[in-house]
Design an enzyme around this catalytic site. Structure first.
Site, PDB file in Angstrom:
ATOM      1  N   GLY A  76      10.281   4.468   3.267  1.00 20.00           N
ATOM      2  CA  GLY A  76       9.448   3.309   2.965  1.00 20.00           C
ATOM      3  C   GLY A  76       8.361   3.097   4.000  1.00 20.00           C
ATOM      4  N   ASP A  77       8.712   3.291   5.280  1.00 17.53           N
ATOM      5  CA  ASP A  77       7.716   3.170   6.347  1.00 17.53           C
ATOM      6  C   ASP A  77       6.621   4.216   6.184  1.00 17.53           C
ATOM      7  OD1 ASP A  77       9.171   1.110   7.465  1.00 17.53           O
ATOM      8  OD2 ASP A  77      10.263   2.421   8.850  1.00 17.53           O
ATOM      9  N   SER A 104       7.687   0.907  -5.539  1.00 21.16           N
ATOM     10  CA  SER A 104       8.227   2.248  -5.317  1.00 21.16           C
ATOM     11  C   SER A 104       9.481   2.443  -6.156  1.00 21.16           C
ATOM     12  CB  SER A 104       8.509   2.477  -3.830  1.00 21.16           C
ATOM     13  OG  SER A 104       9.405   1.499  -3.328  1.00 21.16           O
ATOM     14  N   GLY A 150      11.636   5.345  -5.805  1.00 19.82           N
ATOM     15  CA  GLY A 150      12.459   6.415  -5.273  1.00 19.82           C
ATOM     16  C   GLY A 150      12.004   7.775  -5.771  1.00 19.82           C
TER      17      GLY A 150
END
Length: 207
Positions: A195-196, A164, A166
């Site tokens: 993120g979750d 990832s 951002g």
């Protein structure tokens, strides 16, 4: 989507578990997760948080209901920091145990825990750029750098690697190819839970 809580500490009993079993039998996707809090955490009121103590690790309140049965091929997401006093390779051991039960593991970890889990061949890992840089020991400035890093990490064991980035999106690789996800432009109020949420989307896509 119906969110239920089939843990022994908060469940209303057999009716919930029976309903989940019926859904599994009819092929309805079921996603299982659980909290696993240390006994002392800033989430709890005695340490300045807003919540009473709940779902404390190694207590009955953090366990799934004993009658809950998840199907073979289920997906388990393992994420967060390893609790104090627990070996850094605990995620590796969990992935091996899950694999023996034909359960796929998706990992959102960093540092030593992430490094240790690679050889257990999880179904997916999702480091961010900084976590991938730490793991590989070099900066990742461009999309080409991130793509090369994802491919290198996949060679170490995971079936899929998603890094990832951002606001710059994410780059993912698996056996069939590589992809760049473009993040929409939004007004950021908080990144908590992002993120979750991404892990939840990946779990759904792999179901």
């Amino acid at each position: 989507l119906v969110r239920l809580d089939p843990r022994t500490g908060r469940s209303t009993g057999r009716a919930i578990v029976t309903g989940i079993a019926d859904a599994v039998g009819r092929g309805v996707p079921v996603y299982a997760s659980r909290d696993w809090h240390p006994a002392e955490t800033t989430h709890f009121r005695p340490w300045g948080g807003r919540w009473p103590a709940h779902c404390v690790q190694h207590t009955s309140g953090a366990r799934f209901h004993p009658d809950l049965r998840l199907p073979p091929g289920a997906i388990v997401v393992i994420g967060g920091s390893v609790p104090p006093g627990i070996a850094h390779d605990v995620y590796r051991d969990l992935v091996c145990i899950l694999a023996s039960q034909r359960v796929r593991a998706l990992i959102d970890a960093s540092g030593a825990a992430l490094a240790a889990v690679l050889a257990a061949r999880p179904a997916l890992i999702k480091p961010n750029v900084e976590e991938a840089e730490e793991l590989l020991g070099r900066p990742l400035h461009t999309d080409d750098d991130v793509l090369a890093a994802a491919r290198e990490l996949r060679e170490l064991g995971p079936s899929r690697v998603v890094i990832s980035q951002g606001a710059d999106g994410a780059i993912g690789v698996d056996a069939s190819g590589a992809w760049k996800a473009i993040a929409p432009s939004v007004a950021v109020r908080s990144t908590v839970g992002s993120g979750d949420s991404m892990m939840a989307g990946l779990a759904v896509s792999l179901n």
